[in-house]
Design a protein around this motif. Structure first.
Motif, PDB file in Angstrom:
ATOM      1  N   GLN A   1      23.207-110.681  64.024  1.00 61.23           N
ATOM      2  CA  GLN A   1      21.997-110.897  63.913  1.00 61.23           C
ATOM      3  C   GLN A   1      21.092-110.534  64.942  1.00 61.23           C
ATOM      4  OE1 GLN A   1      20.779-112.012  61.009  1.00 61.23           O
ATOM      5  NE2 GLN A   1      22.786-111.529  60.294  1.00 61.23           N
TER       6      GLN A   1
ATOM      7  N   SER B   1      14.524-112.686  61.483  1.00 63.23           N
ATOM      8  CA  SER B   1      15.471-112.231  62.313  1.00 63.23           C
ATOM      9  C   SER B   1      15.693-113.308  63.505  1.00 63.23           C
ATOM     10  CB  SER B   1      15.472-110.982  62.925  1.00 63.23           C
ATOM     11  OG  SER B   1      14.269-110.804  63.658  1.00 63.23           O
TER      12      SER B   1
ATOM     13  N   PHE C   1      20.020-107.252  65.036  1.00 67.65           N
ATOM     14  CA  PHE C   1      18.895-106.968  63.984  1.00 67.65           C
ATOM     15  C   PHE C   1      17.526-107.336  64.564  1.00 67.65           C
ATOM     16  CE2 PHE C   1      22.217-106.971  60.364  1.00 67.65           C
ATOM     17  CZ  PHE C   1      22.297-105.784  60.083  1.00 67.65           C
ATOM     18  N   SER C   2      17.659-108.493  65.399  1.00 64.46           N
ATOM     19  CA  SER C   2      16.412-108.837  65.926  1.00 64.46           C
ATOM     20  C   SER C   2      15.843-107.700  67.076  1.00 64.46           C
ATOM     21  CB  SER C   2      16.386-110.355  66.709  1.00 64.46           C
ATOM     22  OG  SER C   2      17.464-110.100  67.736  1.00 64.46           O
TER      23      SER C   2
END
Length: 210
Positions: free
Chosen positions: A37, A71, A40-41
């Motif tokens: 995560q 995100s 993805f951010s």
């Protein structure tokens, strides 16, 4: 815009909704890789900085804002609000081994050596491998919850549909982005084993991903 890109965006949006609802309803982020995560951010931040410089359409702007906000919301839920439920012991993938090569590759192979283009290219390379910590976590724990499996399937479908989008654009618009296509193929391949198990088994029990 074409049907494949629209379906890809909707699949991506569905994956995000599934993930956020899973975390919020269960009040737990068990089975979710915080490291994926974070990656993805970083991907969405680097890719959508052009929000500050370029306007394409209302749809384009809204989707970019949603992906960035979602995100960061996911990272917040995992590392702050529901931190006690985060599986630190199994989420041990070394993300610097993904970040550094992606950045170096973006500096060496890009469409144009400008800040925005290098950041866009970096985001493409990084997104191709950002799911690896999640797959690594699933391989270590041995199975994935059904909700987590649905999230991964929707996310993988998004990448597969984007490949069809590029094929469509090449055939009907005589346009293609080689960097995006190659990265998309790599990312889709990473999901192949998961797709097979998702389709053939009701509850995933995974012995190997890496």
């Amino acid at each position: 815009m074409n049907i494949f890109r629209l379906l890809a965006d909707l699949s991506h949006l569905l994956a995000i909704i599934i993930l956020l609802l899973k975390i919020w309803k269960t009040r737990s982020c068990a089975g979710i890789s915080g490291k994926s995560q974070i990656l993805f951010s970083i991907v969405y931040t680097a890719r959508y900085l052009d929000l500050l410089t370029t306007y394409v359409s209302a749809y384009n702007t809204v989707m970019k804002i949603v992906f960035i906000a979602a995100s960061y919301a996911t990272v917040y839920l995992m590392y702050v609000k529901f931190k006690a439920t985060y599986d630190h012991n199994h989420d041990t993938f070394r993300i610097e081994f993904l970040l550094i090569p992606s950045l170096i590759l973006a500096l060496l192979i890009n469409r144009e050596f400008t800040v925005m283009e290098v950041l866009w290219t970096f985001s493409i390379y990084l997104e191709a491998v950002a799911i690896l910590p999640q797959l690594f976590l699933v391989s270590k724990t041995g199975e994935a919850e059904s909700i987590t499996s649905h999230y991964l399937f929707a996310l993988g479908s998004y990448r597969g549909l984007y490949l069809l989008n590029w094929i469509y654009r090449y055939i009907f618009e005589d346009h293609y982005e080689l960097i995006a296509i190659v990265a998309g193929v790599i990312q889709t391949v990473l999901y192949c084993d998961f797709f097979y198990l998702y389709i053939t088994k009701g509850k995933l029990k995974i012995s190997l991903y890496i």
